[in-house]
Design an enzyme around this catalytic site. Structure first.
Site, PDB file in Angstrom:
ATOM      1  N   SER A 143      56.926 110.079  39.222  1.00  0.00           N
ATOM      2  CA  SER A 143      57.126 111.528  39.387  1.00  0.00           C
ATOM      3  C   SER A 143      56.797 112.176  38.052  1.00  0.00           C
ATOM      4  O   SER A 143      56.765 111.493  37.020  1.00  0.00           O
ATOM      5  CB  SER A 143      58.604 111.778  39.732  1.00  0.00           C
ATOM      6  N   TYR A 156      67.959 110.241  38.636  1.00  0.00           N
ATOM      7  CA  TYR A 156      66.563 110.243  39.091  1.00  0.00           C
ATOM      8  C   TYR A 156      65.615 110.155  37.882  1.00  0.00           C
ATOM      9  O   TYR A 156      64.684 109.331  37.865  1.00  0.00           O
ATOM     10  CB  TYR A 156      66.316 111.522  39.894  1.00  0.00           C
TER      11      TYR A 156
END
Ligand SMILES: NC(=O)c1ccc[n+]([C@@H]2O[C@H](COP(=O)([O-])OP(=O)(O)OC[C@H]3O[C@@H](n4cnc5c(N)ncnc54)[C@H](O)[C@@H]3O)[C@@H](O)[C@H]2O)c1
Length: 261
Positions: A143, A156
């Site tokens: 990401s 995350y």
């Protein structure tokens, strides 16, 4: 100025993966589903793994693949898996939005197990076969949060930064033996994971839900739209093509310029 409608995809990379096998995790939905369908379309025999058994069986049935129902946060369940694949797409993921002082430690641990420890364990099982055959592709769906941070996403961001490091080590060990490892780093992709964050983000930032896409998700990219899952799948397909054989240890952004500020 902000175009949030779905973007039609142009023509796709020509790719023949017949004779290759692939494992895609988190393939019941979103990016994983798009990657699995793309690799199957290129001729690979694809196994799809997810905690959501019904949904992943439906995805597998769409192209005659194999479905595996497993909770990747459970190391014991992973120990029991027999993995034989030329291509591993580490994609399964989940999000939790909360400031550090309120972040439930068990949730932090679960996110790191699914998004960092499980990729390690799966690659550990798959890579000896890749070495034997002299060819393998590890594709880690990271990401922009593998490269930069955002507030309220400690688990995350930590897991994705860890995945970036893991990918680089595998790239160094695997490169001489025909196995490449790379990360794909998208900005916000139009998937259920993003749709599920909208209400949390609205509450944390004190704005209406209708403004989250424009005011939170599209502030950084120079191109003001969401990424489509098929665009990420196309990058995964390219990484399996002969043209990408020297791309190793890379972090390939699909972020409209979000991380170049
Ligand atoms: N959507 C985005 O904006 C975006 C951006 C960058 C990176 N990513 C990454 O892409 C990947 C896929 O995200 P998505 O947006 O397609 O999400 P999604 O929620 O649509 O799909 C994630 C899948 O992972 C599965 N999963 C979750 N926990 C699991 C577990 N314990 N065991 C097995 N499977 C599990 C879910 O059931 C689901 O099918 C994630 O790693 C995510 O971090 C997403």
């Amino acid at each position: 100025m902000y175009d949030i409608s779905a973007t039609p995809l142009p023509s796709t990379v020509r790719l023949d993966l017949s004779g290759r096998s692939a494992l895609v995790t988190g393939a019941a939905s979103g990016i994983g589903k798009a990657c699995a369908e793309r690799l199957a379309r290129a001729g690979a025999s694809v196994a799809v793994l997810d905690i959501n058994g019904d949904a992943v069986r439906q995805v597998a049935a769409g192209f005659g693949g194999k479905a595996i129902e497993v909770d990747l946060s459970d190391p014991a369940a992973l120990d029991d898996l027999d993995i034989e694949a030329d291509i591993v797409v580490n994609n399964a993921g989940l999000q939790h939005v909360a400031p550090v002082e309120e972040f439930p430690p068990e949730r932090f641990s679960q996110i790191v197990r699914v998004m960092l420890e499980a990729p390690f364990r799966l690659v550990q099982k798959a890579i000896p076969g890749m070495y034997e055959r002299g060819w393998g592709r590890i594709i880690n769906i990271s990401s922009v949060h593998g490269l930069v941070a955002s507030e309220y996403k400690s688990a995350y961001v930590a897991a994705k930064h860890g995945l970036e490091g893991l990918s680089k080590v595998i790239a160094l060990e695997g490169g001489p033996r025909g196995v490449t490892s790379n990360c794909i780093c998208p900005a916000y992709v139009r998937t259920p994971l993003v749709e599920g964050q909208i209400s949390d983000q609205a509450r944390r930032h004190g704005i209406p839900e209708s403004e989250v896409i424009e005011k939170i998700m599209l502030t950084e990219p120079a191109i003001k739209r969401l990424v489509e899952p098929e665009e990420v799948a196309e990058m995964a397909a390219f990484l399996c093509s002969p043209a990408a054989s020297f791309i190793n240890g890379a972090s390939l952004t699909i972020d409209g310029g979000a991380t170049v500020h």
